[in-house]
Write an enzyme that holds these catalytic residues in place. Structure first.
Site, mmCIF file in Angstrom:
data_model
loop_
_atom_site.group_PDB
_atom_site.id
_atom_site.type_symbol
_atom_site.label_atom_id
_atom_site.label_comp_id
_atom_site.label_asym_id
_atom_site.label_seq_id
_atom_site.Cartn_x
_atom_site.Cartn_y
_atom_site.Cartn_z
ATOM 1 N N GLU A 183 -20.495 -11.906 2.621
ATOM 2 C CA GLU A 183 -20.320 -10.717 3.479
ATOM 3 C C GLU A 183 -21.552 -9.857 3.250
ATOM 4 O O GLU A 183 -21.679 -9.211 2.213
ATOM 5 C CB GLU A 183 -19.047 -9.955 3.076
ATOM 6 C CG GLU A 183 -17.752 -10.716 3.320
ATOM 7 C CD GLU A 183 -17.372 -10.800 4.794
ATOM 8 O OE1 GLU A 183 -18.008 -10.139 5.639
ATOM 9 O OE2 GLU A 183 -16.441 -11.560 5.106
ATOM 10 N N CYS A 191 -21.204 -1.232 5.536
ATOM 11 C CA CYS A 191 -21.867 -2.323 6.261
ATOM 12 C C CYS A 191 -21.498 -2.271 7.734
ATOM 13 O O CYS A 191 -22.235 -2.741 8.590
ATOM 14 C CB CYS A 191 -21.434 -3.661 5.676
ATOM 15 S SG CYS A 191 -19.639 -3.822 5.622
HETATM 16 P P1 NAD Z 1 -26.642 -5.489 -3.508
HETATM 17 O O1 NAD Z 1 -26.865 -6.749 -2.781
HETATM 18 O O2 NAD Z 1 -27.804 -4.799 -4.103
HETATM 19 O O3 NAD Z 1 -25.613 -5.709 -4.692
HETATM 20 C C1 NAD Z 1 -24.335 -6.281 -4.481
HETATM 21 C C2 NAD Z 1 -23.848 -6.867 -5.785
HETATM 22 O O4 NAD Z 1 -24.723 -7.936 -6.160
HETATM 23 C C3 NAD Z 1 -23.829 -5.896 -6.957
HETATM 24 O O5 NAD Z 1 -22.712 -6.188 -7.763
HETATM 25 C C4 NAD Z 1 -25.107 -6.247 -7.700
HETATM 26 O O6 NAD Z 1 -25.058 -5.929 -9.070
HETATM 27 C C5 NAD Z 1 -25.157 -7.750 -7.500
HETATM 28 N N1 NAD Z 1 -26.470 -8.356 -7.627
HETATM 29 C C6 NAD Z 1 -27.677 -7.817 -7.380
HETATM 30 N N2 NAD Z 1 -28.648 -8.734 -7.615
HETATM 31 C C7 NAD Z 1 -28.028 -9.873 -8.017
HETATM 32 C C8 NAD Z 1 -28.480 -11.177 -8.392
HETATM 33 N N3 NAD Z 1 -29.761 -11.501 -8.400
HETATM 34 N N4 NAD Z 1 -27.550 -12.084 -8.734
HETATM 35 C C9 NAD Z 1 -26.246 -11.791 -8.713
HETATM 36 N N5 NAD Z 1 -25.759 -10.581 -8.368
HETATM 37 C C10 NAD Z 1 -26.647 -9.635 -8.025
HETATM 38 O O7 NAD Z 1 -25.852 -4.554 -2.490
HETATM 39 P P2 NAD Z 1 -25.342 -3.062 -2.712
HETATM 40 O O8 NAD Z 1 -26.515 -2.158 -2.632
HETATM 41 O O9 NAD Z 1 -24.453 -2.979 -3.911
HETATM 42 O O10 NAD Z 1 -24.395 -2.884 -1.445
HETATM 43 C C11 NAD Z 1 -24.860 -2.537 -0.210
HETATM 44 C C12 NAD Z 1 -25.023 -3.758 0.676
HETATM 45 O O11 NAD Z 1 -23.768 -4.447 0.774
HETATM 46 C C13 NAD Z 1 -25.380 -3.403 2.102
HETATM 47 O O12 NAD Z 1 -26.351 -4.291 2.582
HETATM 48 C C14 NAD Z 1 -24.067 -3.587 2.851
HETATM 49 O O13 NAD Z 1 -24.216 -3.834 4.227
HETATM 50 C C15 NAD Z 1 -23.476 -4.730 2.133
HETATM 51 N N6 NAD Z 1 -22.022 -4.768 2.353
HETATM 52 C C16 NAD Z 1 -21.519 -5.743 3.171
HETATM 53 C C17 NAD Z 1 -20.156 -5.774 3.429
HETATM 54 C C18 NAD Z 1 -19.578 -6.821 4.337
HETATM 55 O O14 NAD Z 1 -18.371 -7.007 4.300
HETATM 56 N N7 NAD Z 1 -20.358 -7.518 5.144
HETATM 57 C C19 NAD Z 1 -19.311 -4.834 2.841
HETATM 58 C C20 NAD Z 1 -19.852 -3.865 2.016
HETATM 59 C C21 NAD Z 1 -21.223 -3.850 1.771
#
Ligand code: NAD
Length: 482
Positions: A255, A289
């Site tokens: 997602e 998102c």
């Molecule tokens: P992010 O991708 O920076 O982080 C998401 C998660 O991934 C966090 O727990 C983070 O610690 C982890 N993470 C980061 N780097 C990683 C790696 N290399 N390996 C494993 N895990 C890692 O996103 P964010 O800033 O926390 O959230 C915002 C983003 O999430 C936006 O792009 C938003 O659109 C998206 N989002 C999507 C949905 C959906 O349902 N499509 C819902 C909510 C948020």
């Protein structure tokens, strides 16, 4: 309500026990409204990750064999306990994420609903039997839990993004390791505490917070016992994880990011469109998102829509999320504000007109005010990137084909909002817009009973509905003659 932060669980939750990290290190959790430290949580190492997979593995067979009715009743209890503690959870979400308490209350209700929905789905895992077309054999299909799942969640909906994964995983009979975002870990631990109280057996759900997400998640994904990755977060990190998952051909649900168009035709009820725009843009202060990222308004409706939207946005109260009356809280951190400032400055430098807001608030905390921009030129960065803040850029269009072309001019395809008084046009445009979800004359799509997810670079798979269960199950086909 006042939260006693000293009593919150902050250690790793592994095998039903609360444990410090093997390194002894901790991570500070900050209040985005004041930039002060709320608490510190354990910083998991690769060894802790292995211990979490061991615990999930030890519980896997027993949980998969637990009768569906029993799994269902435990999930139902999780729903009840979240509702019982709704005010406390909402205050905690608001404290660590910054969102207005009203938004946090909405999130708790939504998050809890996943437990109720999947409690009902847990007892409806059906297979099927058919006669092979040649007539010689029978095709029996049954669904089995995919296995141990790694669940990775973002900070913007710390409760709902966790329950949207935990509930279907448990309903399907999987055990899991949850890695919440470092910015908002306290909500995940509070939910883990409730799950234990509800009777989720030790090891079925394990929670790890870490400052080294890449290393810790790689350790989990390298373990041959782990068969599933369910990730919600940015497209950028999603790509990295998909590459990693390819090493062991792990089943993935993704997602990812969005860039939602909000299209208003001039035959729409403009007041209703503005009402919907406020929800689609300002739920969670724009940090969603699903947030409307680009407003395309047909020429005949543009002046009225812009005037009404500007009035509503300018009237919102921006303050500490926990303060009564706050409608727009701070953004999650300094980096989020820096990005919004950069996107707004870029649009204005390229010729956009600022109708309200536009400058970060001069006070401690990560505050950016509700902002509306008109005459936004096509090359403005904020039309192609997720803004993730309270900024509404407006662009005027003329015809239906142009609206569809503009809506589809993005690599994302999560959700699109359409407002029109003509149902036939609404359905026609819904079919042509490239998005996993369409909100037709509505400002919100999220519903645990509906399949949530995107196309293009917004992701793979669906959460919620029966589709959400299928993400945690494998179809097994048995061929037999009888
Ligand atoms: P992010 O991708 O920076 O982080 C998401 C998660 O991934 C966090 O727990 C983070 O610690 C982890 N993470 C980061 N780097 C990683 C790696 N290399 N390996 C494993 N895990 C890692 O996103 P964010 O800033 O926390 O959230 C915002 C983003 O999430 C936006 O792009 C938003 O659109 C998206 N989002 C999507 C949905 C959906 O349902 N499509 C819902 C909510 C948020």
């Amino acid at each position: 309500m006042t939260l006693d932060t000293a009593t919150l669980p902050t250690d790793l939750f592994i095998g039903g026990a609360w444990r410090a990290s093997t390194s002894g290190q901790r991570i500070d959790v900050l209040d985005p409204a004041t930039e002060s430290v709320i608490a510190s949580v354990a910083d998991a190492t690769v060894d802790d990750a292995r211990a979490a997979v061991d615990a999930a593995d030890a519980a896997a067979r027993g949980w998969a064999a637990t009768p569906p009715r029993q799994r269902s009743e435990i999930l139902r209890k999780c729903h009840e306990l979240m509702i019982r503690d709704a005010e406390k959870l909402a205050a905690l979400i608001s404290l660590e994420n910054g969102k207005a308490l009203g938004d946090a209350r909405g999130e708790v209700a939504y998050a809890a609903e996943f437990f109720r929905w999947f409690a009902e789905e847990a007892v409806r895992i059906n297979g099927d039997i058919s006669v092979a077309p040649g007539g010689a054999s029978r095709i029996i299909v049954q669904y089995q839990p995919v296995g141990i799942a790694l669940l990775i969640t973002p900070w913007n909906f710390p409760a709902a993004m966790a329950t949207r994964k935990i509930a279907p995983a448990l309903a399907a009979g999987c055990t899991c390791v949850l890695k919440p975002a470092t910015e908002t870990p306290l909500t995940a631990y509070a939910i883990a505490q409730l799950l234990a109280e509800a009777g989720v057996p030790d090891g079925v759900v394990n929670v790890l917070t870490t400052s080294t997400a890449g290393r810790v998640s790689n350790a989990v994904l390298d373990d041959p016992r782990v068969r599933k990755l369910s990730f919600t977060g940015s497209t950028e990190v999603g790509r990295v994880l998909l590459r990693k998952a390819a090493d062991r051909v792990i089943n993935c649900s993704m997602e990812l990011g969005g860039n939602a168009p909000f299209v208003v035709f001039d035959d729409a009820d403009i007041e209703a469109a503005v009402e919907g725009a406020m929800i689609a843009k300002m739920r969670n202060g724009g940090e969603a998102c699903t947030a409307a990222n680009r407003f395309y308004v047909q020429r005949g409706a543009a002046a009225e829509f812009s005037r009404l939207l500007t009035g509503r946005m300018a009237a919102l109260v921006t303050d500490d999320g926990l303060k009564p009356g706050t409608q727009c809280g701070p953004l999650v951190n300094a980096e989020a504000v820096r990005k919004v400032v950069e996107l707004v400055d870029d649009a204005v430098a390229k010729g956009a007109t600022l109708l309200t807001g536009g400058k970060r608030l001069d006070r401690p905390g990560h505050f950016f005010p509700p902002t509306v921009l008109a005459d936004v030129p096509p090359d403005a960065q904020l039309l192609s990137e997720e803004i993730f803040g309270p900024v509404a850029p407006i662009v005027v269009f003329d015809g239906e084909d142009e609206a569809v072309e503009l809506a589809n001019a993005t690599e994302y395809g999560l959700v699109a909002y359409l407002y029109t008084g003509d149902l036939a046009r609404g359905l026609r445009v819904s079919e042509r817009v490239e998005a996993g979800m369409i909100a037709l004359n509505r400002g919100i799509v999220s519903d645990p009973a509906a399949p949530f997810g995107g196309v293009k670079q917004s992701g793979l798979g669906r959460e919620g509905a029966h589709h959400g269960m299928l993400e945690f199950m494998e179809a097994k086909y048995i061929s037999t003659n009888w």
